[in-house]
Design a protein around this motif. Structure first.
Motif, PDB file in Angstrom:
ATOM      1  N   ARG A   1       1.062  -0.969   0.283  1.00 15.30           N
ATOM      2  CA  ARG A   1      -0.065  -0.325  -0.118  1.00 15.30           C
ATOM      3  C   ARG A   1       0.872   1.335   0.217  1.00 15.30           C
ATOM      4  O   ARG A   1       0.725   2.172  -0.894  1.00 15.30           O
ATOM      5  CB  ARG A   1      -0.834   0.267   1.228  1.00 15.30           C
ATOM      6  CG  ARG A   1      -1.713   1.403   1.860  1.00 15.30           C
ATOM      7  CD  ARG A   1      -2.449   0.792   2.959  1.00 15.30           C
ATOM      8  NE  ARG A   1      -3.133   0.414   2.908  1.00 15.30           N
ATOM      9  CZ  ARG A   1      -4.175  -0.214   1.977  1.00 15.30           C
ATOM     10  NH1 ARG A   1      -4.885   1.681   1.662  1.00 15.30           N
ATOM     11  NH2 ARG A   1      -5.424  -0.654   2.867  1.00 15.30           N
TER      12      ARG A   1
ATOM     13  N   THR B   1      -0.262   0.303  -3.955  1.00 15.99           N
ATOM     14  CA  THR B   1      -1.802  -0.339  -4.471  1.00 15.99           C
ATOM     15  C   THR B   1      -1.878  -1.176  -3.814  1.00 15.99           C
ATOM     16  O   THR B   1      -0.869  -1.364  -2.471  1.00 15.99           O
ATOM     17  CB  THR B   1      -0.681  -1.347  -6.218  1.00 15.99           C
ATOM     18  OG1 THR B   1       0.052  -0.660  -6.623  1.00 15.99           O
ATOM     19  CG2 THR B   1      -1.371  -2.214  -6.534  1.00 15.99           C
ATOM     20  N   THR B   2      -2.935  -1.660  -3.480  1.00 20.16           N
ATOM     21  CA  THR B   2      -3.684  -2.493  -3.034  1.00 20.16           C
ATOM     22  C   THR B   2      -4.475  -4.074  -3.872  1.00 20.16           C
ATOM     23  O   THR B   2      -4.612  -4.090  -4.728  1.00 20.16           O
ATOM     24  CB  THR B   2      -4.408  -2.439  -1.267  1.00 20.16           C
ATOM     25  OG1 THR B   2      -5.503  -1.312  -2.760  1.00 20.16           O
ATOM     26  CG2 THR B   2      -4.011  -1.447  -0.938  1.00 20.16           C
TER      27      THR B   2
ATOM     28  N   THR C   1      -7.141  -5.577  -3.978  1.00 14.17           N
ATOM     29  CA  THR C   1      -8.763  -5.596  -3.161  1.00 14.17           C
ATOM     30  C   THR C   1      -9.550  -6.546  -2.931  1.00 14.17           C
ATOM     31  O   THR C   1     -10.973  -7.078  -2.921  1.00 14.17           O
ATOM     32  CB  THR C   1      -9.568  -4.806  -4.551  1.00 14.17           C
ATOM     33  OG1 THR C   1      -9.190  -5.608  -5.986  1.00 14.17           O
ATOM     34  CG2 THR C   1      -8.848  -3.535  -5.038  1.00 14.17           C
ATOM     35  N   SER C   2      -8.797  -7.933  -3.824  1.00 19.75           N
ATOM     36  CA  SER C   2     -10.116  -9.271  -3.592  1.00 19.75           C
ATOM     37  C   SER C   2      -9.434 -10.418  -4.893  1.00 19.75           C
ATOM     38  O   SER C   2      -8.245 -10.370  -5.317  1.00 19.75           O
ATOM     39  CB  SER C   2     -11.429  -9.786  -4.654  1.00 19.75           C
ATOM     40  OG  SER C   2     -11.107  -9.627  -6.007  1.00 19.75           O
TER      41      SER C   2
ATOM     42  N   HIS D   1      -6.871  -9.238  -7.950  1.00 19.76           N
ATOM     43  CA  HIS D   1      -7.671  -8.483  -8.541  1.00 19.76           C
ATOM     44  C   HIS D   1      -6.928  -7.298  -7.761  1.00 19.76           C
ATOM     45  O   HIS D   1      -6.678  -7.001  -6.083  1.00 19.76           O
ATOM     46  CB  HIS D   1      -8.874  -7.968  -8.251  1.00 19.76           C
ATOM     47  CG  HIS D   1      -9.604  -8.859  -9.000  1.00 19.76           C
ATOM     48  ND1 HIS D   1     -10.027  -9.801 -10.405  1.00 19.76           N
ATOM     49  CD2 HIS D   1      -9.711 -10.433  -8.789  1.00 19.76           C
ATOM     50  CE1 HIS D   1     -10.593  -9.976 -10.916  1.00 19.76           C
ATOM     51  NE2 HIS D   1     -10.879 -11.013  -9.734  1.00 19.76           N
ATOM     52  N   LEU D   2      -6.307  -6.434  -8.282  1.00 20.44           N
ATOM     53  CA  LEU D   2      -5.297  -4.928  -7.919  1.00 20.44           C
ATOM     54  C   LEU D   2      -5.698  -3.594  -7.772  1.00 20.44           C
ATOM     55  O   LEU D   2      -6.732  -3.635  -8.661  1.00 20.44           O
ATOM     56  CB  LEU D   2      -4.092  -5.345  -8.057  1.00 20.44           C
ATOM     57  CG  LEU D   2      -2.972  -6.141  -7.983  1.00 20.44           C
ATOM     58  CD1 LEU D   2      -1.578  -5.913  -8.730  1.00 20.44           C
ATOM     59  CD2 LEU D   2      -3.804  -6.927  -6.895  1.00 20.44           C
ATOM     60  N   SER D   3      -5.282  -2.732  -7.240  1.00 26.05           N
ATOM     61  CA  SER D   3      -6.705  -1.344  -7.139  1.00 26.05           C
ATOM     62  C   SER D   3      -5.929  -0.762  -8.405  1.00 26.05           C
ATOM     63  O   SER D   3      -6.882   0.061  -8.310  1.00 26.05           O
ATOM     64  CB  SER D   3      -6.225  -0.510  -5.839  1.00 26.05           C
ATOM     65  OG  SER D   3      -4.607  -0.705  -5.749  1.00 26.05           O
ATOM     66  N   ASP D   4      -5.112  -1.173  -9.134  1.00 31.25           N
ATOM     67  CA  ASP D   4      -5.158  -0.387 -10.231  1.00 31.25           C
ATOM     68  C   ASP D   4      -5.413  -1.374 -11.037  1.00 31.25           C
ATOM     69  O   ASP D   4      -5.029  -0.498 -12.650  1.00 31.25           O
ATOM     70  CB  ASP D   4      -3.011  -0.340 -10.367  1.00 31.25           C
ATOM     71  CG  ASP D   4      -2.567  -2.141 -10.760  1.00 31.25           C
ATOM     72  OD1 ASP D   4      -3.217  -2.573 -10.538  1.00 31.25           O
ATOM     73  OD2 ASP D   4      -1.096  -1.511 -10.456  1.00 31.25           O
TER      74      ASP D   4
END
Length: 530
Positions: free
Chosen positions: A259, A291-292, A294-295, A308-311
């Motif tokens: 993050r 980046t994080t 997300t799922s 799945h990433l935040s970008d």
């Protein structure tokens, strides 16, 4: 009491924050100790036939970093002649590093009264640092990380029995099986657990791991040994970075999602974080910062397949390690009247717990990862330190103070120390790097990944970090203790992320009118009060 057949056995634990790489142990017991560059590797459970070699190595260590017996506490001031005269019943809640160290210290200082250790985990306490290092590489089996000789410290050992409550007024610890354990003085040392992935269904996917216990390490080791196509690590703190290092050592593809702006940034700041990022990428890590995740997505068989990433991107992986920090084990103290919450258990510098009214309790003590205490070197700010060295030092202070009168109690003022081995580099820190506004490289070069960096706050040195320069650590510790001037030449902003105070969540309600009746209650979620 001593166990039959164990006279020739010895277990080894090395305080690697103290180790300075002199190598006498390697010379005297090469079958047990070995150096890889500046990183000391060792066998935690050496064969009985090497006992004499290990004893000689421990005696020859110039900084006394080799621990063989938890009853032998190092660097403690001399106790008063005749030992302790305290005769009450002592209970320790928490059987890991801090609890084990406290039990040994109590006996060393002459306490002969009833002593009970309550541990949620089954089996003997073990050393956690090897779990993210030697255990994952297969060099050490998880069962060989046990701490030395706690069983020989005469205690009533209640393993596999979690505490569910503390009745301070009645002086009882409540257990999950319904038993109530009485005490005259109690030490709270329940430590932390790994922060889980927040989505329970995704967290249960096959291939999703956390790392905190020996059981966790055994499961992750098995997953890595199976040769996954890619390992995904969520979080680039010390644990996540060490696991990434192991993956590359095993020649496994690894993606690290962080993050923050760089690895280790929340602990060491942005300047050193940039060096850590460069180090990881140089060793083939696919590092994704700012980046994080997300799922997490699984297949029809419930096995992890991608994240799945935040970008907007995805990472295909069949093993994921959630390394998003820890949660302090304090829920069992709800309703106890202690100033306890997500921030830990508040105590004074002598490790005595503070109740919700701000009053110090003489019979309840705190040590280790859950202890939130004021440190005089850092403007008396309250802090919690999840470090091996702090757990040991604070447990020793707490144990001493539990059996001492007011005139002979000690404050916990040790300068924090920490170490990490990753990507062939031995990283050590002393002080509190996040308590700083400037940083300057004082020896070596960051480009060569071999340097010393000093941290400063308002013109004085508050911390130092070394990369493969561990021999400088004690020098900087003395400078911190002496409030030495910070070398401002070539200094730059330390770039420490702004941290939210955990105690900002502490909302209290005051009741009563007469001074003898006025009390504080902690306002809990849903409008409940403690």
């Amino acid at each position: 009491m001593s166990r039959p057949g164990t006279a020739d056995l010895v277990r080894v634990v090395v305080d690697l924050t103290r180790c300075q790489g002199y190598g006498q142990c390697v010379f005297l017991a090469p079958e047990v100790f070995r150096m890889r560059e500046e990183v000391l590797l060792y066998d935690l459970d050496p064969p009985a036939g090497r006992r004499d070699h290990v004893l000689r190595a421990a005696a020859a260590c110039p900084v006394q970093a080799i621990h063989l017996d938890w009853r032998e506490s190092r660097n403690l001031p001399e106790t008063k002649p005749g030992g302790s005269t305290y005769e009450g019943r002592i209970v320790i809640v928490g059987g890991s590093l801090a609890g084990a160290r406290a039990a040994g210290t109590l006996r060393r200082e002459g306490f002969t009264g009833p002593l009970t250790v309550i541990s949620e985990e089954e089996g003997e306490p073990y050393d956690r640092p090897p779990l993210s290092k030697q255990v994952l590489t297969g060099q050490v089996a998880p069962e060989n990380t046990r701490l030395p000789r706690l069983r020989e410290v005469e205690v009533e050992w209640l393993a596999g029995t979690p505490a569910t409550g503390l009745d301070v007024a009645a002086k009882k610890v409540l257990l999950a099986d319904g038993r109530e354990i009485p005490f005259d003085r109690v030490l709270l040392a329940t430590g932390t657990r790994a922060r889980p992935w927040p989505d329970e269904a995704e967290a249960k996917l096959k291939g999703v791991h956390t790392l905190r216990s020996a059981q966790d390490a055994a499961g992750l080791r098995e997953a890595l040994a199976a040769g996954p196509k890619r390992v995904l690590i969520l979080g680039a703190g010390f644990t996540g970075s060490e696991i990434a290092s192991v993956c590359r050592e095993l020649d496994l593809p690894v993606t690290v999602v962080e993050r923050g702006s760089a690895p280790l940034v929340s602990a060491l700041g942005g300047v050193i974080g940039d060096v850590a990022a460069e180090l990881q990428r140089a060793h083939g890590v696919d590092l994704r910062c700012d980046t994080t995740v997300t799922s997490l997505e699984g297949d029809a068989d419930g096995r992890l397949r991608k994240a799945h990433l935040s970008d907007g991107s995805t990472v295909e992986a069949d093993v994921a390690v959630v390394a998003l920090g820890s949660v302090r084990n304090v829920e069992w103290l709800e309703g106890s009247g202690l100033a306890a919450g997500v921030w830990g258990v508040t105590c004074d510098a002598g490790c005595r717990a503070v109740d919700i009214n701000g009053l110090v309790l003489d019979d309840v003590f705190v040590a280790g990862d859950i202890a939130r205490f004021p440190h005089p070197l850092y403007q008396y700010q309250f802090m919690t330190l999840e470090h091996w060295g702090n757990a040991v030092a604070q447990a020793e202070i707490a144990a001493h103070n539990m059996i001492s009168d007011q005139a002979h109690r000690w404050p916990h003022v040790s300068v924090p120390v920490f170490w990490s081995s990753q990507f062939g580099v031995n990283i050590k820190s002393v002080g509190v790097p996040t308590f700083a506004d400037e940083i300057a490289v004082t020896q070596g070069s960051t480009a060569g990944h071999r340097f010393v960096a000093a941290y400063g706050y308002q013109g004085r040195i508050t911390a130092a970090v070394t990369f493969d320069q561990g021999m400088w650590l004690e020098h900087y510790q003395r400078l911190i203790e002496q409030a030495a001037p910070f070398p401002s030449e070539n200094a730059t902003p330390v770039r420490v992320p702004e941290k939210l105070s955990a105690t900002a969540e502490a909302t209290v309600v005051v009741t009563g009118h007469d001074p003898a009746e006025r009390r504080v209650s902690l306002l809990l979620p849903g409008g409940r009060t403690s």
